[in-house]
Design a protein around this motif. Structure first.
Motif, PDB file in Angstrom:
ATOM      1  N   ARG A   6       2.168  -3.507   5.049  1.00 21.96           N
ATOM      2  CA  ARG A   6       2.803  -3.250   3.758  1.00 21.96           C
ATOM      3  C   ARG A   6       3.970  -2.274   3.926  1.00 21.96           C
ATOM      4  O   ARG A   6       3.858  -1.269   4.629  1.00 21.96           O
ATOM      5  CB  ARG A   6       1.789  -2.677   2.770  1.00 21.96           C
ATOM      6  N   GLU A   7       5.087  -2.582   3.282  1.00 20.37           N
ATOM      7  CA  GLU A   7       6.273  -1.731   3.379  1.00 20.37           C
ATOM      8  C   GLU A   7       5.994  -0.359   2.756  1.00 20.37           C
ATOM      9  O   GLU A   7       5.272  -0.248   1.774  1.00 20.37           O
ATOM     10  CB  GLU A   7       7.436  -2.394   2.631  1.00 20.37           C
ATOM     11  N   SER A   8       6.574   0.674   3.344  1.00 20.66           N
ATOM     12  CA  SER A   8       6.462   2.010   2.759  1.00 20.66           C
ATOM     13  C   SER A   8       7.600   2.212   1.760  1.00 20.66           C
ATOM     14  O   SER A   8       8.670   1.615   1.902  1.00 20.66           O
ATOM     15  CB  SER A   8       6.506   3.083   3.846  1.00 20.66           C
ATOM     16  N   TYR A   9       7.347   3.054   0.771  1.00 19.69           N
ATOM     17  CA  TYR A   9       8.342   3.300  -0.277  1.00 19.69           C
ATOM     18  C   TYR A   9       9.411   4.251   0.244  1.00 19.69           C
ATOM     19  O   TYR A   9       9.115   5.366   0.678  1.00 19.69           O
ATOM     20  CB  TYR A   9       7.653   3.884  -1.508  1.00 19.69           C
ATOM     21  N   SER A  10      10.651   3.824   0.200  1.00 19.45           N
ATOM     22  CA  SER A  10      11.751   4.628   0.734  1.00 19.45           C
ATOM     23  C   SER A  10      12.312   5.606  -0.290  1.00 19.45           C
ATOM     24  O   SER A  10      13.120   6.468   0.046  1.00 19.45           O
ATOM     25  CB  SER A  10      12.884   3.706   1.204  1.00 19.45           C
TER      26      SER A  10
ATOM     27  N   SER B 165      -5.297   4.319   3.700  1.00 19.40           N
ATOM     28  CA  SER B 165      -3.961   4.578   4.243  1.00 19.40           C
ATOM     29  C   SER B 165      -3.814   3.798   5.551  1.00 19.40           C
ATOM     30  O   SER B 165      -4.812   3.372   6.148  1.00 19.40           O
ATOM     31  CB  SER B 165      -3.786   6.072   4.512  1.00 19.40           C
TER      32      SER B 165
ATOM     33  N   GLN C 282       2.822  -7.426   1.207  1.00 13.28           N
ATOM     34  CA  GLN C 282       3.889  -6.813   2.000  1.00 13.28           C
ATOM     35  C   GLN C 282       4.716  -5.784   1.233  1.00 13.28           C
ATOM     36  O   GLN C 282       5.175  -4.800   1.811  1.00 13.28           O
ATOM     37  CB  GLN C 282       4.827  -7.896   2.546  1.00 13.28           C
ATOM     38  N   ARG C 283       4.893  -5.987  -0.051  1.00 15.14           N
ATOM     39  CA  ARG C 283       5.725  -5.060  -0.820  1.00 15.14           C
ATOM     40  C   ARG C 283       4.960  -3.771  -1.112  1.00 15.14           C
ATOM     41  O   ARG C 283       3.737  -3.768  -1.267  1.00 15.14           O
ATOM     42  CB  ARG C 283       6.145  -5.695  -2.147  1.00 15.14           C
ATOM     43  N   ASN C 284       5.710  -2.666  -1.229  1.00 24.02           N
ATOM     44  CA  ASN C 284       5.066  -1.380  -1.519  1.00 24.02           C
ATOM     45  C   ASN C 284       4.646  -1.322  -2.995  1.00 24.02           C
ATOM     46  O   ASN C 284       5.242  -1.998  -3.845  1.00 24.02           O
ATOM     47  CB  ASN C 284       5.971  -0.206  -1.139  1.00 24.02           C
TER      48      ASN C 284
ATOM     49  N   GLU D 128       5.020   0.826  -5.438  1.00 18.55           N
ATOM     50  CA  GLU D 128       6.033   1.239  -6.405  1.00 18.55           C
ATOM     51  C   GLU D 128       6.928   0.054  -6.779  1.00 18.55           C
ATOM     52  O   GLU D 128       7.301  -0.119  -7.939  1.00 18.55           O
ATOM     53  CB  GLU D 128       6.881   2.388  -5.836  1.00 18.55           C
ATOM     54  N   HIS D 129       7.276  -0.738  -5.787  1.00 21.10           N
ATOM     55  CA  HIS D 129       8.087  -1.938  -6.029  1.00 21.10           C
ATOM     56  C   HIS D 129       7.293  -2.954  -6.855  1.00 21.10           C
ATOM     57  O   HIS D 129       7.807  -3.535  -7.821  1.00 21.10           O
ATOM     58  CB  HIS D 129       8.505  -2.542  -4.680  1.00 21.10           C
TER      59      HIS D 129
END
Length: 345
Positions: free
Chosen positions: A187-191, A144, A224-226, A228-229
Motif C-alpha cells: 500500500r502506498e504511503s501518504y506523501s 503497520s 494499493q492506494r493510501n 487518505e487518498h
C-alpha cells in the motif's frame, strides 16, 4: 593485530535501563492506547509478586491480572526474562499450569510477542472456513508495514509455510486476490500531497468496473492506494453517483468477496469505528465471542483503544466498559475490563 568485535546479548539490567528514558515515558503517555508504560516499573518486585501469586495455597488471579494488564508488552517481556533468570522456570508455562479457561488464554496472549499472536490468529482464520474474509482482512489491513512483515516472518517460522501459500490453498476468487495483495504490504504511503487527478481517475475507474473481469480494478485500488487518498475517493464517488460506494459493493459482489471489500472500506474510512463494530457484534451473542474480544482488546490496547472506546460510546450509546461488565462472565472479566481500563461517561 586486528580485533574483531562480537555482538553480545545485552544484560537484563541494560535492557531495562534502555526503556526507562524520560523521553520514552513522556511519549508513552501521549498514546491513544489504554495500556501504557508503567512509570514505577520494578522488575524484581513484579517477579516476586507473580511468584507469590502462583506459589500460595490458592492462585491469586487478581495479582496476576494486575501486573500483566498494567505493564506494556516490552515490560512484560522484561518480567518474563527476569522470572526465567531468577527461578530457572518459564513464566508462561508456570502461569499456564496455574490458570485455565479464558483467563489462561488472555495471559498467554499478553505474554506472547504481538507478531506471534497475529500469526496464530491469521493461521486459524485461514484454516477455519468462513473466517478468512473477517479475521484475515482485519490482521492484514490494520497492522503497520513493520508489524505485518514481522507477523508473516513468524508465520513462516512457526508453521513452516508462507502465509501466501495458505491463502492460495484456502481461499479463491476476489477474496484470494485481496488477501494476497494485502499480504504483500504494497500500500502506498501518504506523501502529504493530495493528487486530485488520481482521485478522479480512481472514481471513474470504479464507476466503470461494474462488469465481468473488472474485479482487478477494485482489488488494485482498495489494496494499493493510501487511506487518505481512498477517503477522498469514497467521498467523490458518493458525490458523483448519489450513493455510497458500499451500495455498489453490495450490488456487484456476494459472499466472502463482498464481506472482505466492505471490511476493507470500513477499515479505510474509520479504523477505530471498525473495531468498535466488531466488539459490539462479539458482545451481542448469548455467549460472547471471547476470542474476538481478547484479540481486539489486546492487539489495540497499546495503539488506539481509547479511540475505539469513544466510537463505541458514540454509536451504541453505551460504554464499552459497561458492555463488557454486563456480558463477560468468569475469571477473565477482570482482565478484559483492565485492558479496557475505564468507564466512558
Amino acid at each position: 593485530m586486528s580485533v574483531t568485535s562480537r555482538k553480545t546479548r545485552p544484560s537484563l539490567t541494560q535492557e531495562i535501563l534502555s526503556h526507562l528514558g524520560l523521553a520514552d515515558k513522556t511519549a508513552a503517555w501521549g498514546t491513544l492506547g489504554t495500556l501504557r508504560t508503567f512509570l514505577s516499573f520494578g522488575v524484581d518486585k513484579d517477579v516476586q509478586r507473580l511468584l507469590r501469586a502462583i506459589a500460595g495455597r490458592g492462585v491469586d488471579h487478581g495479582a496476576i491480572v494486575d501486573v500483566l494488564t498494567n505493564r506494556s508488552r516490552e515490560q512484560r517481556h522484561l518480567i518474563s526474562r527476569a522470572f526465567q533468570e531468577r527461578t530457572q522456570q518459564d513464566l508462561l508455562k508456570s502461569l499456564q499450569a496455574a490458570l485455565s479457561g479464558n483467563l489462561e488464554r488472555i495471559v498467554v496472549a499478553l505474554l506472547q510477542p504481538a507478531a506471534q499472536l497475529d500469526a496464530q490468529e491469521l493461521r486459524t482464520a485461514l484454516k477455519n472456513s468462513g473466517s478468512a474474509e473477517d479475521v484475515a482482512v482485519e490482521i492484514l489491513a490494520t497492522r503497520s508495514p513493520a508489524q505485518l512483515q514481522e507477523c508473516l516472518t513468524v508465520y513462516k517460522h512457526n508453521f513452516q509455510v508462507e502465509a501466501e501459500e495458505d491463502i492460495k490453498s484456502e481461499t479463491s476468487g476476489i477474496l484470494q486476490e485481496l488477501l494476497l495483495a494485502l499480504a504483500k504490504g504494497g500500500r502506498e504511503s501518504y506523501s502529504g500531497i493530495i493528487d486530485y487527478n488520481l482521485v478522479e481517475q480512481d472514481v471513474q475507474a470504479l464507476k466503470q468496473a461494474e462488469g465481468p473481469s473488472t474485479e482487478g480494478t477494485w482489488v488494485l485500488i482498495f489494496t494499493q492506494r493510501n487511506p487518505e487518498h481512498l477517503v477522498r475517493v469514497f467521498d467523490q464517488y458518493q458525490r458523483c453517483t448519489g450513493h455510497e460506494l458500499e451500495k455498489t459493493v453490495h450490488h456487484l459482489f456476494h459472499g466472502d468477496a463482498q464481506a472482505a471489500l466492505l471490511s476493507l472500506a470500513s477499515v479505510i474510512k474509520n479504523t477505530p469505528l471498525y473495531f468498535a463494530d466488531k466488539l459490539h457484534q462479539a458482545l451481542q451473542d448469548v455467549k460472547p465471542n471471547y476470542r474476538v474480544l481478547m484479540r481486539i482488546l489486546i492487539s489495540r490496547s497499546e495503539t488506539d483503544l481509547l479511540s475505539i472506546r469513544a466510537e463505541f460510546k458514540k454509536k451504541f450509546g453505551k460504554s464499552l466498559y459497561s458492555s463488557l461488565q454486563e456480558a463477560v462472565k468468569g475469571d477473565c472479566q477482570s482482565a478484559l475490563l483492565a485492558l479496557c481500563r475505564a468507564e466512558d461517561i
